[in-house]
Design a protein around this motif. Structure first.
Motif, PDB file in Angstrom:
ATOM      1  N   UNK A   1      10.175  15.545   6.252  1.00 29.14           N
ATOM      2  CA  UNK A   1      10.569  16.564   7.359  1.00 29.14           C
ATOM      3  C   UNK A   1      11.905  17.185   7.197  1.00 29.14           C
ATOM      4  N   UNK A   2      12.517  16.726   6.455  1.00 28.17           N
ATOM      5  CA  UNK A   2      13.954  17.425   6.191  1.00 28.17           C
ATOM      6  C   UNK A   2      14.012  18.236   5.198  1.00 28.17           C
ATOM      7  N   UNK A   3      12.929  18.429   4.463  1.00 29.25           N
ATOM      8  CA  UNK A   3      12.835  19.524   3.385  1.00 29.25           C
ATOM      9  C   UNK A   3      11.888  20.433   3.778  1.00 29.25           C
ATOM     10  N   UNK A   4      12.419  21.396   4.721  1.00 33.49           N
ATOM     11  CA  UNK A   4      11.716  22.744   5.040  1.00 33.49           C
ATOM     12  C   UNK A   4      12.631  23.817   5.087  1.00 33.49           C
ATOM     13  N   UNK A   5      11.945  24.992   4.505  1.00 36.65           N
ATOM     14  CA  UNK A   5      12.783  26.031   3.897  1.00 36.65           C
ATOM     15  C   UNK A   5      12.775  27.330   5.087  1.00 36.65           C
TER      16      UNK A   5
END
Lengths: 389, 161
Positions: free
Chosen positions: A205-209
């Motif tokens: 969830x923290x790795x969205x761009x």
């Protein structure tokens, strides 16, 4: 002597990843783009906290559900980042990685014969966990033309009166696809209409761009139907610490704590102390790593597209899932020849479900220098194998 | 965009404009234009290499010298700082707060060379009140990069789900 083994486990196919791992590990000086874990070390201040906890003799069990302080920090974090509102007491379980949470959730929610919808390609554990919990896995093939997002129609087509759980694996490993708020709203509608539950694996969830991740549990009426699974491995580069968590309705979490208590006792104590520090003071590290992943992602997508390995723009996790259709090879053939000829290891899409055929999973949890080297080799490989030649 | 470029090349000045363009979602021309501007404005002052001389055969000696000076009327510390930093032995020169004024880092081939520099060049300057020379025994980290320890290998398993 009679067969020592049970039928359930022996019937489960070994992971396709395992098979490929054995080939790769025999290969000397291969460059791998095959890992599913961050290349960053755990930020020092978090490690320091783990060391400090050891020095101060924090070497005992914690309570079954996890350190009170950590549970409080988890609820603060989920509120701050994803507008999720959980009570530290009774609605949170700290687990040994997100994987344990998936397993335990399946075990406490399923009765024999209950069907579980599993979108694929996806992480390799869902299906075996469901089977071991006596559930019946029903896979849904995610489509490239939908950018590997799950649609309402696909869920409706797969639901029967035996369906109990929908697994929602987004941001997705291996495709890198994400679900927007609108996508989730449509799914939520079906879930409520058909009276289903959701296990939402939000470990990336923290790795969205392209803006913040949206959790389905934050949509109206969904909190009571959702188990949110998250953890520290991907966001804080803490894979080896083995720490994750599940949040959900007290009724379900209570039984999960019971299962966890009998199987595990409690998650590693030192990891829990380190995780408190991660949640309190780790926002900056997450940003730095996300920015680095984002740069590599753009670099990788552009270069792959330019050599004919076309991919949609993945907006989450740290994987690109290019199509190899232009080569006419199967995923297995491509990955095996690439390894033999150019010594670059990637994972065949089929390792994540049959519908991964025709695709590869390429990880960008590597430095730019590493990616550059590997891509140069893939470029050579492509010029030798392109069907147009 | 400029800040993004600087952050990207801070630890790796070997990235080409083309690579930066891909990484930052820009064009090669845009990157080149920005870099040129920053070079002209002295935001980017050079592209040195971080060398650990201790790992190379001919040894070097580094010293950090705490220099107290008398600031000169009308010119403050700048003039005297310039007189010091122009010596080619001086690799770094900072004006600092605290017990002394200038932190001067110098590199030489031997302790004698550094002693000579302090005795013959630095101390005799009229504005210099005193010098305390600290020899560097070991360098652990420079420019955000560790200099000690072996090159780190990727310890991850080659393929994981």
């Amino acid at each position: 002597m009679r067969n020592p083994l049970g039928k359930k486990i022996t019937d489960i196919q070994p992971s396709g990843i395992r098979k490929f791992f054995d080939i790769v590990s025999e290969m000397k000086d291969a460059i791998s783009l095959g890992v599913g874990e961050p290349d960053f070390d755990t930020p020092w201040h978090i490690r320091e906290e783990g060391i400090y906890s050891l020095e101060h003799g924090k070497t005992f069990y914690t309570s079954n559900a996890g350190l009170k302080e950590l549970k409080v920090e988890i609820t603060n974090y989920l509120r701050r980042r994803f507008a999720l509102d959980y009570k530290a007491d009774g609605e949170v379980l700290v687990t040994v990685g997100g994987s344990e949470a998936i397993d335990v959730a399946c075990r406490v929610m399923l009765d024999p014969g209950d069907e579980v919808l599993i979108p694929q390609p996806s992480y390799v554990s869902y299906l075996p966990c469901v089977v071991m919990a006596d559930g019946v896995p029903v896979t849904i093939e995610l489509k490239e033309e939908n950018e590997f997002r799950l649609t309402k129609e696909q869920v409706l087509a797969a639901v029967t009166d035996k369906t109990k759980i929908l697994i929602l694996p987004f941001p997705n490993n291996p495709t890198g696809s994400i679900m927007t708020r609108e996508d989730l709203e449509e799914i939520a509608e079906v879930v409520k209409e058909k009276d289903l539950f959701v296990i939402s694996d939000e470990i990336y969830s923290e790795l969205t761009y392209s803006g913040d991740h949206v959790s389905i549990a934050s949509l109206p009426g969904m909190k009571e139907r959702t188990i949110v699974i998250n953890g520290f491995s991907k966001s804080y580069a803490m894979t080896g610490w083995r720490l994750g968590y599940a949040c959900g309705p007290a009724e379900i979490i209570k039984q999960m704590i019971k299962m966890h208590q009998f199987a595990i006792m409690c998650a590693p104590t030192n990891s829990q102390y380190a995780a408190v520090e991660a949640l309190k003071n780790g926002d900056k590290d997450v940003c730095t790593m996300r920015e680095a992943y984002d740069q590599r992602r753009r670099y990788l997508v552009e270069r792959l597209n330019s050599m004919g390995l076309t991919c949609f723009e993945p907006l989450g996790a740290f994987y690109v899932f290019p199509s190899i259709k232009c080569t006419g090879m199967t995923s297995d053939e491509f990955a095996t020849s690439l390894l033999k000829e150019q010594k670059v290891a990637v994972v065949p899409g089929t390792a994540f479900g049959d519908c991964g055929e025709g695709f590869l999973r390429i990880s960008y949890a590597y430095s730019i220098e590493n990616l550059k080297k590997a891509l140069d080799r893939i470029e050579v490989f492509m010029s030798e194998h392109s069907k147009n030649n | 965009m400029k800040e993004k470029i600087l952050k990207a090349i801070d630890k790796n000045s070997k990235l080409t404009a083309k690579e930066l363009a891909m990484m930052l979602g820009s064009t090669e021309e845009e990157i080149e234009k920005n870099i040129k501007e920053m070079e002209e404005n002295h935001v980017i002052c050079g592209y040195p290499t971080l060398i650990n001389w201790d790992c190379f055969e001919n040894e070097r000696v580094t010293a950090i010298i705490e220099v107290k000076v008398t600031p000169q009327r009308g010119q403050g510390f700048d003039k005297i700082a310039e007189r010091i930093y122009r010596f080619e032995e001086v690799t770094t020169c900072y004006l600092v707060s605290g017990n002394y004024d200038l932190a001067v880092i110098i590199e030489g081939r031997s302790m004698r060379e550094i002693a000579n520099f302090v005795a013959e060049k630095l101390s005799p300057l009229e504005a210099v009140v005193s010098c305390a020379t600290n020899f560097v025994l070991r360098k652990y980290k420079e420019h955000g990069m560790p200099l000690v320890g072996e090159a780190k290998e990727d310890e991850r398993m080659l393929i994981t789900p």
